[in-house]
Scaffold this active site. Structure first.
Site, PDB file in Angstrom:
ATOM      1  N   LYS A 118       0.823  -1.223   0.000  1.00 15.92           N
ATOM      2  CA  LYS A 118       0.000   0.000   0.000  1.00 15.92           C
ATOM      3  C   LYS A 118       0.847   1.259   0.000  1.00 15.92           C
ATOM      4  O   LYS A 118       0.442   2.277  -0.535  1.00 15.92           O
ATOM      5  CB  LYS A 118      -0.931   0.017   1.221  1.00 15.92           C
ATOM      6  CG  LYS A 118      -2.135  -0.871   1.075  1.00 15.92           C
ATOM      7  CD  LYS A 118      -3.176  -0.524   2.129  1.00 15.92           C
ATOM      8  CE  LYS A 118      -4.383  -1.435   2.065  1.00 15.92           C
ATOM      9  NZ  LYS A 118      -5.322  -1.230   3.160  1.00 15.92           N
ATOM     10  N   LYS A 200      -5.171 -10.315  -6.379  1.00 17.88           N
ATOM     11  CA  LYS A 200      -6.483 -10.549  -5.744  1.00 17.88           C
ATOM     12  C   LYS A 200      -7.478  -9.457  -6.127  1.00 17.88           C
ATOM     13  O   LYS A 200      -7.080  -8.327  -6.416  1.00 17.88           O
ATOM     14  CB  LYS A 200      -6.330 -10.644  -4.227  1.00 17.88           C
ATOM     15  CG  LYS A 200      -5.930  -9.358  -3.582  1.00 17.88           C
ATOM     16  CD  LYS A 200      -6.132  -9.339  -2.083  1.00 17.88           C
ATOM     17  CE  LYS A 200      -5.825  -7.905  -1.658  1.00 17.88           C
ATOM     18  NZ  LYS A 200      -6.066  -7.502  -0.366  1.00 17.88           N
ATOM     19  N   LYS A 203     -10.650  -3.529  -3.729  1.00 14.54           N
ATOM     20  CA  LYS A 203     -11.358  -2.247  -3.894  1.00 14.54           C
ATOM     21  C   LYS A 203     -10.439  -1.203  -4.497  1.00 14.54           C
ATOM     22  O   LYS A 203     -10.886  -0.239  -5.092  1.00 14.54           O
ATOM     23  CB  LYS A 203     -11.818  -1.719  -2.530  1.00 14.54           C
ATOM     24  CG  LYS A 203     -12.881  -2.536  -1.848  1.00 14.54           C
ATOM     25  CD  LYS A 203     -13.132  -1.991  -0.428  1.00 14.54           C
ATOM     26  CE  LYS A 203     -13.589  -3.077   0.521  1.00 14.54           C
ATOM     27  NZ  LYS A 203     -13.185  -2.919   1.896  1.00 14.54           N
TER      28      LYS A 203
HETATM   29  P1  TYM Z   1     -10.821  -5.543   3.989  1.00 13.96           P
HETATM   30  O1  TYM Z   1     -11.846  -4.479   4.197  1.00 13.96           O
HETATM   31  O2  TYM Z   1      -9.737  -5.308   3.023  1.00 13.96           O
HETATM   32  O3  TYM Z   1     -11.510  -6.886   3.574  1.00 13.96           O
HETATM   33  C1  TYM Z   1     -12.576  -7.415   4.323  1.00 13.96           C
HETATM   34  C2  TYM Z   1     -12.568  -8.932   4.278  1.00 13.96           C
HETATM   35  O4  TYM Z   1     -12.639  -9.383   2.925  1.00 13.96           O
HETATM   36  C3  TYM Z   1     -11.580 -10.306   2.674  1.00 13.96           C
HETATM   37  N1  TYM Z   1     -11.151 -10.149   1.284  1.00 13.96           N
HETATM   38  C4  TYM Z   1     -11.085 -11.153   0.398  1.00 13.96           C
HETATM   39  N2  TYM Z   1     -11.360 -12.462   0.503  1.00 13.96           N
HETATM   40  C5  TYM Z   1     -11.205 -13.224  -0.609  1.00 13.96           C
HETATM   41  N3  TYM Z   1     -10.786 -12.734  -1.798  1.00 13.96           N
HETATM   42  C6  TYM Z   1     -10.484 -11.426  -1.950  1.00 13.96           C
HETATM   43  N4  TYM Z   1     -10.079 -10.959  -3.121  1.00 13.96           N
HETATM   44  C7  TYM Z   1     -10.631 -10.567  -0.821  1.00 13.96           C
HETATM   45  N5  TYM Z   1     -10.415  -9.239  -0.618  1.00 13.96           N
HETATM   46  C8  TYM Z   1     -10.756  -9.004   0.674  1.00 13.96           C
HETATM   47  C9  TYM Z   1     -10.473  -9.895   3.639  1.00 13.96           C
HETATM   48  O5  TYM Z   1      -9.580 -10.971   3.872  1.00 13.96           O
HETATM   49  C10 TYM Z   1     -11.275  -9.519   4.863  1.00 13.96           C
HETATM   50  O6  TYM Z   1     -11.594 -10.664   5.623  1.00 13.96           O
HETATM   51  N6  TYM Z   1      -7.732  -5.378   7.814  1.00 13.96           N
HETATM   52  C11 TYM Z   1      -9.031  -5.852   7.458  1.00 13.96           C
HETATM   53  C12 TYM Z   1     -10.158  -5.271   8.282  1.00 13.96           C
HETATM   54  C13 TYM Z   1      -9.997  -5.453   9.755  1.00 13.96           C
HETATM   55  C14 TYM Z   1     -10.173  -6.665  10.452  1.00 13.96           C
HETATM   56  C15 TYM Z   1      -9.960  -6.330  11.831  1.00 13.96           C
HETATM   57  C16 TYM Z   1     -10.435  -7.964  10.060  1.00 13.96           C
HETATM   58  C17 TYM Z   1      -9.708  -4.485  10.669  1.00 13.96           C
HETATM   59  N7  TYM Z   1      -9.704  -5.031  11.926  1.00 13.96           N
HETATM   60  C18 TYM Z   1     -10.038  -7.319  12.814  1.00 13.96           C
HETATM   61  C19 TYM Z   1     -10.518  -8.950  11.060  1.00 13.96           C
HETATM   62  C20 TYM Z   1     -10.320  -8.608  12.430  1.00 13.96           C
HETATM   63  C21 TYM Z   1      -9.269  -5.424   6.012  1.00 13.96           C
HETATM   64  O7  TYM Z   1      -8.676  -4.519   5.519  1.00 13.96           O
HETATM   65  O8  TYM Z   1     -10.232  -6.005   5.409  1.00 13.96           O
END
Ligand code: TYM
Length: 333
Positions: A118, A200, A203
């Site tokens: 990032k 992957k 967004k």
């Molecule tokens: P974020 O918002 O990027 O993504 C949310 C969830 O979606 C999953 N994900 C995917 N799974 C499969 N294929 C993909 N291409 C894909 N893109 C995203 C992510 O693995 C995630 O589960 N850091 C985290 C948010 C967060 C969080 C937490 C998660 C903050 N605090 C505590 C768990 C526990 C994030 O950026 O997710």
């Protein structure tokens, strides 16, 4: 370690409100939370404090946060069986993150691949918050004594760092924090981009055709799948050497629940165009009821706001206790 009176293990997870959610967020995370709602004591959060680690638009942020909560509910999370809330409504997240900052070595955080990706060449100008992102994530999880963290494959390293931080804290101050485990399902954990199936679905990809957004119309979904990058071969089968076709088959597998063998038999002798059409049909069928419910929830926010307010209240009660334990162990106050 379960708390007194707690019969099931606790699950905690969250999604960032950073633009339209996509099929990867749904299949890799939210759908699994819904499917396993009765297996855990559930806490799910919209992580808006993570969102502001990179530039954002304050004028639209509140709505974007409600939008994610509406997808949680539309996908089937039941406020009677889950605590659903917004991260910034519970100040203990920021407080615990600070305390964890003070026990986390810089080197551990500097190794995070997502930070490297990032920040890229702008390493010196990105916010301290972006660097510290995984420590806030550790605070989210540890505040609720979560045993499992259901996420997609890309968050595995962050959950492992959270484990390391909890263990380091416990070594220094005694057994205060529950050490969680990532819960990553075999199917759907890594949905790939439609334009470049070696990266992957995300967004942040500037090409909107690279992802299926949960709010996309049937026509858009068909068009995006029809244009998905594949290869010049013809046989429809799972093959790591052919990431485009394998990704489409993986999406189909996650949506239908069929085995790889069943899917290969179903598509035997058929062309790529046929697979693309069937994946689009299965996606449209899965998303249509969610879209209807999501639109209803967003057209009148009264009920959604009340769910989030009571979720924050319940979350605060748990978080306050953990923070008190941490203060006590660290000799604060
Ligand atoms: P974020 O918002 O990027 O993504 C949310 C969830 O979606 C999953 N994900 C995917 N799974 C499969 N294929 C993909 N291409 C894909 N893109 C995203 C992510 O693995 C995630 O589960 N850091 C985290 C948010 C967060 C969080 C937490 C998660 C903050 N605090 C505590 C768990 C526990 C994030 O950026 O997710």
């Amino acid at each position: 370690m379960k708390q007194p009176g707690q019969s099931r293990r606790r699950a905690f997870s969250g999604v960032q409100p950073s633009g339209g959610l996509h099929l990867g967020n749904y299949l890799g995370a939210i759908r699994n939370w819904v499917l396993h709602q009765d297996d855990f004591d559930n806490v799910f959060c919209v992580v808006d404090l993570h969102r502001v680690t990179v530039p954002h638009d304050p004028a639209t942020q509140r709505t974007a946060t409600r939008d994610v909560a509406a997808w949680y509910l539309a996908a089937g999370l039941d406020p009677g069986r889950c605590i659903l809330f917004v991260q910034s409504h519970v100040s203990a997240h920021s407080e615990l993150a600070w305390l964890l900052n003070c026990v986390t070595p810089m080197g551990w955080v500097g190794r995070m691949t997502q930070f490297k990706e990032k920040s890229g060449a702008a390493r010196e100008s990105v916010s301290v918050g972006l660097f510290d992102y995984p420590v806030l994530m550790a605070a989210d999880i540890l505040l609720y004594d979560a045993h499992v963290v259901p996420v997609g494959d890309d968050q595995k390293q962050h959950v492992e760092l959270c484990r390391d931080i909890a263990q380091a804290f416990n070594r220094r101050f005694g057994p205060v924090l529950v050490v969680p485990e990532p819960l990553i399902r075999e199917v759907g954990a890594r949905i790939m981009s439609l334009d470049d199936p070696t990266s992957k679905m995300s967004k942040s990809n500037p090409n909107p055709r690279s992802r299926i957004e949960l709010g996309d119309s049937p026509k858009t979904i068909r068009k995006k799948f029809a244009r998905a990058t594949t290869d010049s071969l013809t046989e429809v089968r799972f093959d790591p050497e052919r990431p485009g076709i394998t990704n489409l088959l993986g999406i189909f597998r996650t949506l239908t629940g069929w085995s790889e063998a069943q899917i290969e038999a179903h598509f035997a002798g058929k062309l790529y165009g046929h697979l693309k059409k069937e994946v689009a049909d299965a996606t449209i069928q899965a998303l249509e009821p969610l879209q209807r419910r999501h639109d209803e929830l967003m057209s009148d926010l009264t009920w959604l706001e009340s769910v989030l307010a009571s979720g924050a209240e319940r979350a605060r009660t748990i978080a306050r206790k953990t923070l008190a334990r941490v203060h006590e162990a660290m000799g604060l106050g």
